[in-house]
Design an enzyme around this catalytic site. Structure first.
Site, PDB file in Angstrom:
ATOM      1  N   SER A  26     -16.111 -29.826 -35.752  1.00 55.64           N
ATOM      2  CA  SER A  26     -15.008 -30.606 -34.638  1.00 55.64           C
ATOM      3  C   SER A  26     -13.961 -31.413 -35.657  1.00 55.64           C
ATOM      4  CB  SER A  26     -15.665 -31.624 -34.007  1.00 55.64           C
ATOM      5  OG  SER A  26     -14.836 -32.392 -33.096  1.00 55.64           O
ATOM      6  N   ARG A  27     -12.665 -31.105 -35.249  1.00 51.70           N
ATOM      7  CA  ARG A  27     -11.371 -31.853 -35.740  1.00 51.70           C
ATOM      8  C   ARG A  27     -11.377 -33.417 -35.339  1.00 51.70           C
ATOM      9  NH1 ARG A  27      -7.572 -27.539 -38.630  1.00 51.70           N
ATOM     10  NH2 ARG A  27      -8.781 -25.721 -38.292  1.00 51.70           N
ATOM     11  N   LYS A  77     -20.408 -30.475 -21.708  1.00 46.70           N
ATOM     12  CA  LYS A  77     -19.264 -30.842 -20.801  1.00 46.70           C
ATOM     13  C   LYS A  77     -19.594 -31.074 -19.254  1.00 46.70           C
ATOM     14  CE  LYS A  77     -15.254 -30.064 -22.350  1.00 46.70           C
ATOM     15  NZ  LYS A  77     -14.090 -29.255 -22.855  1.00 46.70           N
ATOM     16  N   ASN A  98     -14.916 -34.410 -20.553  1.00 49.61           N
ATOM     17  CA  ASN A  98     -14.741 -34.328 -22.186  1.00 49.61           C
ATOM     18  C   ASN A  98     -14.468 -35.650 -22.528  1.00 49.61           C
ATOM     19  OD1 ASN A  98     -12.239 -34.428 -21.310  1.00 49.61           O
ATOM     20  ND2 ASN A  98     -11.271 -33.422 -22.995  1.00 49.61           N
ATOM     21  N   ASP A 114      -8.493 -32.210 -20.687  1.00 50.08           N
ATOM     22  CA  ASP A 114      -8.218 -30.962 -21.228  1.00 50.08           C
ATOM     23  C   ASP A 114      -6.911 -30.294 -20.523  1.00 50.08           C
ATOM     24  OD1 ASP A 114     -10.015 -30.671 -23.217  1.00 50.08           O
ATOM     25  OD2 ASP A 114     -11.471 -29.610 -21.865  1.00 50.08           O
ATOM     26  N   ALA A 144     -12.645 -24.297 -20.283  1.00 47.04           N
ATOM     27  CA  ALA A 144     -11.239 -24.277 -20.683  1.00 47.04           C
ATOM     28  C   ALA A 144     -10.289 -23.782 -19.569  1.00 47.04           C
ATOM     29  CB  ALA A 144     -11.017 -23.835 -21.916  1.00 47.04           C
ATOM     30  N   ARG A 167     -15.895 -10.264 -13.794  1.00 52.07           N
ATOM     31  CA  ARG A 167     -15.072 -10.551 -12.623  1.00 52.07           C
ATOM     32  C   ARG A 167     -15.431 -11.792 -11.876  1.00 52.07           C
ATOM     33  NH1 ARG A 167     -10.890  -7.588  -9.268  1.00 52.07           N
ATOM     34  NH2 ARG A 167     -10.849  -8.552  -7.403  1.00 52.07           N
ATOM     35  N   ARG A 169     -16.699 -14.172 -12.324  1.00 54.76           N
ATOM     36  CA  ARG A 169     -16.287 -15.850 -12.816  1.00 54.76           C
ATOM     37  C   ARG A 169     -14.906 -16.078 -12.181  1.00 54.76           C
ATOM     38  NH1 ARG A 169     -18.297 -18.054 -18.374  1.00 54.76           N
ATOM     39  NH2 ARG A 169     -18.200 -19.912 -17.226  1.00 54.76           N
ATOM     40  N   LEU A 229      -5.192 -21.055 -26.546  1.00 56.67           N
ATOM     41  CA  LEU A 229      -6.153 -22.235 -26.875  1.00 56.67           C
ATOM     42  C   LEU A 229      -6.866 -22.290 -27.894  1.00 56.67           C
ATOM     43  CD1 LEU A 229      -5.162 -22.627 -23.568  1.00 56.67           C
ATOM     44  CD2 LEU A 229      -7.567 -23.230 -23.122  1.00 56.67           C
ATOM     45  N   GLY A 252      -2.196 -23.579 -30.071  1.00 59.51           N
ATOM     46  CA  GLY A 252      -3.422 -24.385 -29.311  1.00 59.51           C
ATOM     47  C   GLY A 252      -3.626 -25.808 -30.192  1.00 59.51           C
TER      48      GLY A 252
END
Length: 284
Positions: A26-27, A77, A98, A114, A144, A167, A169, A229, A252
């Site tokens: 993670s940044r 999440k 998030n 987000d 996302a 499909r 989803r 993203l 992103g």
């Protein structure tokens, strides 16, 4: 001797962090650490690797250890929604959070920033972007993508085309978000780009270590705004291809930076600015 029994306790240094598994990549610690230094705030932001079976226990303990809130990443999440006392409308709509705020009254407040980060990134880097200028095309239907759908519809997109390798989803998202969504088969993904004025990759395809995003861009409108993203690498093959066809592109990284703003403000009391220095600090 002086009686200091009535002396005020030292002010608590606010702590925040990012919960996930894994979380070493993670940044966010780099980003929040930069802002804390930039604004001279006494506080800390740390990575918190947490296994799913420990999540509920950790969330109960953190406020007692001086934590004012946390960011939440994969795989927690969705799970945090059931553990929060207060869930914002947008987090409920997206089905994921998030950003958690540990309130003074002991309640856990869950939000999803987000979508805010996605739109703020476009507004900053393509100020003349018009969401209602034509159809938007979205590749992907994960968590996302759900945030992107909510934010694009809220911004005024009149038709939102969506495709996903699975499909069903895409169909689930259409069932929840309504008639402005049009589902395309994965095999027809290239066709949905026809006349689209906003094109978004919300899959992990094209990320370092992942497969490439193999969708033909022949139908891409050179006047379209194209964004990805994925931010490792910053210039994904998808963005490079779109740029070569004359499209404006937005990487992103800005979404990561902007989605962090509301949480930082709530935790540390200062609204941070996202600028070139912020980008450089996170890329170092």
């Amino acid at each position: 001797m002086t009686d200091d029994s009535h002396a005020k306790p030292p002010a608590q240094i606010p702590l925040a962090g990012v919960i996930g598994m894994p979380v070493a990549h993670s940044r966010s610690p780099q980003l929040h650490g930069y802002w804390l230094r930039q604004y001279g705030i006494r506080g800390h932001y740390v990575p918190l690797p947490v296994m799913p079976e420990h999540l509920a226990e950790v969330l109960r303990i953190l406020p007692r250890a001086g934590f004012v809130g946390v960011n939440v990443t994969i795989p927690h999440k969705e799970a945090v929604l059931a553990l929060a006392d207060v869930v914002t409308d947008r987090a409920a709509l997206i089905g994921a959070a998030n950003t958690l705020i540990f309130r003074a009254d002991g309640k856990i407040h869950a939000d999803n920033t987000d979508g805010y980060g996605f739109i703020a990134n476009l507004r900053q880097n393509a100020p003349d972007w018009q969401p209602d200028a034509g159809p938007a095309a979205l590749i992907g239907a994960g968590g996302a993508a759900r945030a992107v759908v909510a934010s694009l519809l809220d911004s005024g997109v009149k038709e939102l085309r969506i495709t996903n390798r699975t499909r069903i989803r895409s169909e689930q998202i259409k069932a929840e978000f309504g008639a402005r969504l049009v589902v395309y088969d994965w095999a027809q993904a290239g066709n949905m780009l026809d006349n689209a004025t906003t094109v978004v990759n919300a899959t992990s395809l094209g990320m370092q270590g992942k497969q490439a995003l193999r969708i033909p861009l022949d139908a891409l409108n050179p006047d379209a705004l194209v964004t990805d993203l994925v931010y490792t690498p910053l210039m994904t093959p998808f963005l490079t291809d779109a740029q070569s066809r004359g499209c404006r592109i937005v990487d992103g990284l800005g979404m990561l930076l902007h989605q962090a703003v509301p949480g930082f403000e709530r935790w540390f009391g200062t609204r941070p600015e996202v600028n070139d220095d912020t980008r450089r600090a996170v890329l170092e």
